[in-house]
Design a protein around this motif. Structure first.
Motif, mmCIF file in Angstrom:
data_model
loop_
_atom_site.group_PDB
_atom_site.id
_atom_site.type_symbol
_atom_site.label_atom_id
_atom_site.label_comp_id
_atom_site.label_asym_id
_atom_site.label_seq_id
_atom_site.Cartn_x
_atom_site.Cartn_y
_atom_site.Cartn_z
ATOM 1 N N GLU A 1 -50.751 -37.902 -1.584
ATOM 2 C CA GLU A 1 -52.160 -38.023 -1.204
ATOM 3 C C GLU A 1 -52.289 -38.372 0.274
ATOM 4 O O GLU A 1 -53.054 -37.757 1.016
ATOM 5 N N VAL B 1 -53.973 -36.058 3.248
ATOM 6 C CA VAL B 1 -55.103 -36.483 4.067
ATOM 7 C C VAL B 1 -54.781 -36.327 5.549
ATOM 8 O O VAL B 1 -55.576 -35.816 6.342
ATOM 9 N N ARG B 2 -53.585 -36.782 5.928
ATOM 10 C CA ARG B 2 -53.206 -36.691 7.349
ATOM 11 C C ARG B 2 -53.095 -35.227 7.775
ATOM 12 O O ARG B 2 -53.491 -34.856 8.883
ATOM 13 N N MET B 3 -52.543 -34.402 6.898
ATOM 14 C CA MET B 3 -52.399 -32.994 7.228
ATOM 15 C C MET B 3 -53.765 -32.323 7.343
ATOM 16 O O MET B 3 -53.977 -31.456 8.188
ATOM 17 N N VAL C 1 -57.776 -41.388 7.327
ATOM 18 C CA VAL C 1 -57.313 -41.406 8.708
ATOM 19 C C VAL C 1 -58.466 -41.906 9.545
ATOM 20 O O VAL C 1 -59.575 -41.383 9.451
ATOM 21 N N PRO D 1 -56.678 -42.692 0.505
ATOM 22 C CA PRO D 1 -56.196 -42.732 1.895
ATOM 23 C C PRO D 1 -57.239 -42.217 2.862
ATOM 24 O O PRO D 1 -58.151 -41.479 2.497
ATOM 25 N N ALA E 1 -40.948 -42.992 6.537
ATOM 26 C CA ALA E 1 -42.066 -43.864 6.910
ATOM 27 C C ALA E 1 -43.189 -43.880 5.873
ATOM 28 O O ALA E 1 -43.604 -44.944 5.416
ATOM 29 N N ASN F 1 -50.121 -37.974 2.733
ATOM 30 C CA ASN F 1 -49.707 -36.854 3.576
ATOM 31 C C ASN F 1 -50.763 -35.757 3.605
ATOM 32 O O ASN F 1 -51.033 -35.163 4.646
ATOM 33 N N MET G 1 -49.816 -49.478 -1.242
ATOM 34 C CA MET G 1 -51.147 -48.870 -1.268
ATOM 35 C C MET G 1 -51.452 -48.326 -2.668
ATOM 36 O O MET G 1 -50.538 -47.982 -3.409
ATOM 37 N N PRO G 2 -52.744 -48.237 -2.980
ATOM 38 C CA PRO G 2 -53.125 -47.753 -4.311
ATOM 39 C C PRO G 2 -53.132 -46.234 -4.409
ATOM 40 O O PRO G 2 -53.725 -45.687 -5.317
ATOM 41 N N TRP G 3 -52.497 -45.527 -3.457
ATOM 42 C CA TRP G 3 -52.433 -44.070 -3.575
ATOM 43 C C TRP G 3 -51.001 -43.591 -3.338
ATOM 44 O O TRP G 3 -50.146 -44.349 -2.887
ATOM 45 N N ALA H 1 -36.086 -42.342 9.852
ATOM 46 C CA ALA H 1 -37.232 -43.249 9.796
ATOM 47 C C ALA H 1 -38.515 -42.460 9.586
ATOM 48 O O ALA H 1 -39.363 -42.832 8.771
ATOM 49 N N GLY I 1 -41.898 -45.387 12.954
ATOM 50 C CA GLY I 1 -42.366 -45.471 11.595
ATOM 51 C C GLY I 1 -43.814 -45.079 11.418
ATOM 52 O O GLY I 1 -44.336 -45.114 10.329
ATOM 53 N N ARG J 1 -44.651 -46.988 3.623
ATOM 54 C CA ARG J 1 -45.989 -47.508 3.870
ATOM 55 C C ARG J 1 -46.840 -47.496 2.602
ATOM 56 O O ARG J 1 -47.572 -48.440 2.326
ATOM 57 N N TYR K 1 -56.501 -33.748 8.326
ATOM 58 C CA TYR K 1 -57.062 -34.108 9.631
ATOM 59 C C TYR K 1 -56.418 -33.286 10.719
ATOM 60 O O TYR K 1 -57.106 -32.726 11.592
#
Lengths: 238, 238
Positions: free
Chosen positions: B184, B188-190, A10, A8, B170, B186, B178-180, B166, A121, B174, B192
């Motif tokens: 993983e 990555v987003r966290m 961002v 993944p 979400a 979440n 995806m291959p992850w 939602a 979403g 999504r 960032y």
DNA sequence: CCTAGTTACGTACACCGTACGTAGTGCGCT
DNA sequence: AGCGCACTACGTACGGTGTACGTAACTAGG
């Protein structure tokens, strides 16, 4: 040897420029602007990689140097219109300030009717989202509740704005690619609703519809909902 | 000489059977069930006309005899899961009853994680929606406010349930293709988000994140939001 | 009985996201 | 200075999408 990531990512964490190689012909802002232009003019469904690339005057696959997946293009678009939020100086009246913020969000969505469809979403911590969040927290400074409650208020308020505005806009966006008008579609749906209510199977619903006279004032309904939500978090009212 | 309609149409207004011609091999319920089965098992994006037709064991274009446009298939799906609402006898405690309704809606969405994506932006007065609406009005009988206010409360409550659920769902939906994993993504987003907060550009946001200890209890946040909304319409609290 | 309205479905079209391969470019390192 | 490598650019191709259209089989209403 590009090779798409199997992990993944961002898009905001990926640097826009890394120094090596030829200078990129566009910035992310250019790309976002092109996509927004297309979505505004022809609807969200017209935003394809090919179409955006054509708008920019480059080959389709060149876009993938800037935007690894189409979903990321959507993130760019949402962030781009997020910049239209005016981050004013908080007045000290948190209710008024939050109403103003909500009104701006609603205005943005009315300007870019595709926004709600992308917002729902999406996790979405883009730069402009963070700035907006920080600004909301600044507006809520005078409100004497824990920070956690403030973020919950912001989330709830944003959710309400999105939901209501999305509903107002939905038909407009949908009929974009249809050979009939918004009014025709609404009339047909209302006719069906009326026919069902007329069967007598929904007495309370029927009563509710009898009660109302004239067309619904969407803006008034929206404002009432906002006021209710703000009431629910106003310590002065409990 | 089928000829698609050049005029808007509500699928619920179109009769399921008109008498002439060979007997249809399926009912709308069959088709909806097949689509729901696919969406549950493989995600909403796997619901294509070809795939649904294959699941039913018929040719792709045969589906169009039952469902004029794909969007209508979506309407069938939403209506189908709407049947999972248990329309219980109102207890007289409107708050408890509405919480129960909201809980059921949330449960349905957790069972069918694609529902929020279809709900947002759909006008949606399907048979089961009407039944549910009528049931909510029955639950709100004890509440002494105008009928218009009741429908506004229902709309707001449903909106909040949809928005919150939602969001919870979400990432799961999504990452389906995806291959992850969800974790993983979440993480990555966290990461960032953390890096941005750490820049010091968002002091109030930083403070809010420092304040919270441990992971967020989504269910608790959801219930608090519901209570706030109910508070806002409770005459006993003003 | 006949015919008009249906069902069934194969084919075809335009479009989508994007994997992959190749060619050219210019920064960073030795 | 010059080599190598990361990067940009982009054409081609693949497997998918929704659905318009044409044809054949079928059956209820007049």
């Amino acid at each position: 040897m590009a090779g798409r990531a199997a992990v993944p990512e961002v898009i905001w964490a990926r640097p826009e420029r890394t120094g090596r190689g030829p200078k990129p012909a566009f910035t992310r802002a250019d790309i976002a602007a092109a996509a927004v232009r297309i979505a505004d003019a022809e609807g969200l469904d017209a935003v394809s990689m090919r179409h955006v690339a054509a708008e920019l005057g480059c080959g389709t696959m060149s876009l993938y140097n800037y935007v690894p997946r189409k979903e990321d293009l959507y993130e760019l678009m949402v962030d781009a219109v997020g910049a239209e939020h005016e981050l004013f100086e908080p007045t000290g009246d948190w209710r008024a300030d939050m109403l103003r913020n909500a009104g701006q969000t609603r205005a943005i969505m009315y300007r870019h009717t595709w926004v709600p469809r992308l917002m729902s979403g999406v996790f979405g911590f883009s730069p402009n989202t963070l700035r907006y969040l920080e600004h909301c927290l600044a507006c809520l400074e005078p409100l004497d509740v824990p920070a956690g409650t403030k973020t919950e208020l912001i989330a709830l308020l944003n959710g309400v704005v999105t939901t209501y505005t999305a509903n107002d806009i939905a038909t407009v966006e949908r009929t974009r690619s249809m050979p009939w008008s918004v009014e025709e579609e609404n009339a047909v749906r209302m006719a069906y609703l009326g026919s069902q209510v007329a069967t007598g199977a929904y007495p309370r619903l029927a009563a509710a519809f009898m009660e109302q006279s004239g067309p619904v004032d969407l803006e008034a309904v929206f404002r009432r909902a906002l006021e209710r939500v703000l009431d629910a978090y106003d310590p002065g009212l409990r």
